[in-house]
Scaffold this motif. Structure first.
Motif, PDB file in Angstrom:
ATOM      1  N   ILE A  81     -92.807 -30.553-102.576  1.00 32.04           N
ATOM      2  CA  ILE A  81     -92.933 -29.512-102.110  1.00 32.04           C
ATOM      3  C   ILE A  81     -93.484 -28.506-102.648  1.00 32.04           C
ATOM      4  CG2 ILE A  81     -91.503 -28.247-100.415  1.00 32.04           C
ATOM      5  CD1 ILE A  81     -88.835 -30.178 -99.708  1.00 32.04           C
ATOM      6  N   SER A  85     -96.975 -27.194-100.913  1.00 30.79           N
ATOM      7  CA  SER A  85     -97.391 -25.786-100.441  1.00 30.79           C
ATOM      8  C   SER A  85     -98.611 -24.824-101.592  1.00 30.79           C
ATOM      9  CB  SER A  85     -95.577 -24.950-101.393  1.00 30.79           C
ATOM     10  OG  SER A  85     -94.498 -25.440-100.252  1.00 30.79           O
ATOM     11  N   THR A  90     -96.783 -24.511 -96.672  1.00 31.52           N
ATOM     12  CA  THR A  90     -95.722 -24.578 -96.294  1.00 31.52           C
ATOM     13  C   THR A  90     -95.613 -25.073 -95.455  1.00 31.52           C
ATOM     14  OG1 THR A  90     -94.824 -22.569 -95.629  1.00 31.52           O
ATOM     15  CG2 THR A  90     -94.368 -22.858 -97.969  1.00 31.52           C
ATOM     16  N   SER A  96     -95.447 -31.856 -95.054  1.00 31.11           N
ATOM     17  CA  SER A  96     -94.240 -32.032 -94.327  1.00 31.11           C
ATOM     18  C   SER A  96     -93.608 -33.894 -94.581  1.00 31.11           C
ATOM     19  CB  SER A  96     -94.506 -32.227 -92.831  1.00 31.11           C
ATOM     20  OG  SER A  96     -95.016 -33.638 -92.467  1.00 31.11           O
ATOM     21  N   TYR A  99     -90.412 -33.279 -96.999  1.00 29.02           N
ATOM     22  CA  TYR A  99     -89.552 -31.975 -96.099  1.00 29.02           C
ATOM     23  C   TYR A  99     -88.130 -33.075 -95.747  1.00 29.02           C
ATOM     24  CZ  TYR A  99     -91.222 -27.208 -95.810  1.00 29.02           C
ATOM     25  OH  TYR A  99     -91.864 -26.470 -96.622  1.00 29.02           O
ATOM     26  N   ALA A 103     -84.306 -34.645 -96.569  1.00 31.23           N
ATOM     27  CA  ALA A 103     -83.901 -34.809 -95.066  1.00 31.23           C
ATOM     28  C   ALA A 103     -83.263 -35.621 -95.626  1.00 31.23           C
ATOM     29  CB  ALA A 103     -84.237 -34.451 -93.894  1.00 31.23           C
ATOM     30  N   LEU A 118     -84.016 -29.762 -92.222  1.00 32.02           N
ATOM     31  CA  LEU A 118     -85.115 -30.378 -92.595  1.00 32.02           C
ATOM     32  C   LEU A 118     -86.021 -30.769 -91.908  1.00 32.02           C
ATOM     33  CD1 LEU A 118     -84.220 -30.814 -96.785  1.00 32.02           C
ATOM     34  CD2 LEU A 118     -85.626 -29.347 -95.513  1.00 32.02           C
ATOM     35  N   LYS A 121     -87.310 -28.414 -89.440  1.00 32.83           N
ATOM     36  CA  LYS A 121     -88.514 -27.809 -90.109  1.00 32.83           C
ATOM     37  C   LYS A 121     -89.638 -29.264 -89.077  1.00 32.83           C
ATOM     38  CE  LYS A 121     -90.111 -25.560 -93.475  1.00 32.83           C
ATOM     39  NZ  LYS A 121     -90.339 -24.664 -92.642  1.00 32.83           N
ATOM     40  N   VAL A 122     -89.569 -30.285 -89.576  1.00 32.64           N
ATOM     41  CA  VAL A 122     -90.562 -31.166 -89.375  1.00 32.64           C
ATOM     42  C   VAL A 122     -91.496 -31.392 -88.443  1.00 32.64           C
ATOM     43  CG1 VAL A 122     -91.369 -33.961 -90.189  1.00 32.64           C
ATOM     44  CG2 VAL A 122     -90.089 -32.385 -91.747  1.00 32.64           C
TER      45      VAL A 122
END
Length: 250
Positions: A81, A85, A90, A96, A99, A103, A118, A121-122
Motif C-alpha cells: 500500500i 500510494s 492512495t 486498492s 487494501y 481487509a 477497508l 474504501k475499496v
C-alpha cells in the motif's frame, strides 16, 4: 536472461508474473522461489520503481497468506500500500488491491470493523474511478461532430486483467457484506452500482441483471424499491439509463 542476466532488474516483472501464476495454481514452493529471486534482485537494485516494489510486496503478502503466516502477510501488504500510494496515489484503483487483501486478513482474524472499513474504501475507489471515467466518455461523445455517430466501443480504461480483478474484488466484497452488514444495504448498493457501470462499459449488458438473491435487492427492502433511481440517477438521458432496469429488482 541471456541478455540481462539472472539478477537483472529487468527480469523482476517476469519473476512476479511467474510467481503470481504459481500462486494461482497453488504451487507455493515454486512461487516462493520466483519471489525470492525477485526480492533479491530488487534489494540489490537502486533504480527499481515504486510500482515494482508494490507488486513485489503484494505477491509476498499473498504468498504468506497462502502459508497461513498472517503477521508476515500484513507486513508486506502494508508495504504494498505504501509503495502503490507513492506511485499512483492512495485513492487509485491500482492501490486498492492492497487494501482488499489486507481487509481479507482482518476478516479472517474476525476484526470486522477494520475489514469493513477497508472493504468500503475499496468499493468507493472503484466507484469513483468508473463513474468519473464514464462521465468523461459521455462528455467526450457529446462533443463529437460526426453526424453518423460512432459505435460504442469497449472502454473501461483498464486492461483485461484489471477488469477481471475488479469483478473478482467487487463480487467478493458484495458476498462478504451481504453476510455481515445486513443493517447497511447501502454498501451493497454501492457495489452493485459500480459493477453495473463496469459491465456496461465492457458491453456485458446481460450481466447488469445482478443476482436475484442479493439481500440488498430483496423485494421487502427499501433499497430494492429505489435501486433503479440509485443506480442510474447520475446518468440521465444516456444509454446507460436505457438498460432493462426492472430486471434488477425481482
Amino acid at each position: 536472461m541471456n541478455v540481462h542476466g539472472l539478477s537483472s532488474v529487468e527480469l523482476v516483472p517476469a519473476y512476479l508474473l511467474l510467481a503470481e501464476a504459481s500462486l494461482g495454481l497453488g504451487r507455493i514452493v515454486q512461487a516462493e522461489e520466483y519471489l525470492s529471486q525477485a526480492q533479491w534482485t530488487v534489494l540489490k537494485s537502486t533504480d527499481c520503481s515504486n510500482a515494482t516494489h508494490s507488486l513485489l510486496h503484494r505477491n509476498l503478502g499473498l504468498l504468506y497468506i497462502a502459508k497461513k503466516n498472517l503477521e508476515e502477510a500484513r507486513y508486506h501488504l502494508a508495504n504494498d500500500i505504501y509503495f502503490a500510494s507513492c506511485a499512483f496515489g492512495t485513492e487509485d484503483v491500482r492501490t486498492s488491491g492492497g487494501y482488499f487483501h489486507l481487509a481479507n486478513i482482518f476478516y479472517s482474524l474476525k476484526k470486522m470493523e477494520l475489514a469493513d472499513t477497508l472493504y468500503t474504501k475499496v468499493s468507493e475507489i472503484w466507484y469513483t474511478y468508473l463513474s468519473s471515467h464514464y462521465q468523461a466518455l459521455l462528455h467526450a461523445r457529446t462533443q463529437q461532430t460526426d453526424l453518423l455517430g460512432k459505435q460504442f466501443m469497449n472502454d473501461t480504461g483498464l486492461d483485461e486483467a484489471q477488469e477481471a480483478e475488479a469483478i473478482r474484488i467487487l463480487t467478493s466484497i458484495l458476498i462478504i457484506q451481504e453476510s455481515t452488514s445486513t443493517q447497511a444495504p447501502q454498501k451493497g448498493i454501492l457495489i452493485l452500482k459500480t459493477l453495473g457501470i463496469l459491465y456496461y462499459l465492457m458491453l456485458e449488458f446481460s450481466k447488469v441483471s445482478f443476482p436475484q438473491k442479493s439481500s440488498c435487492l430483496s423485494g421487502d427492502s427499501k433499497a430494492s424499491r429505489h435501486l433503479p433511481q440509485l443506480c442510474f440517477a447520475h446518468y440521465p438521458n444516456s444509454r446507460l439509463s436505457l438498460l432493462n432496469i426492472p430486471s434488477l429488482v425481482m
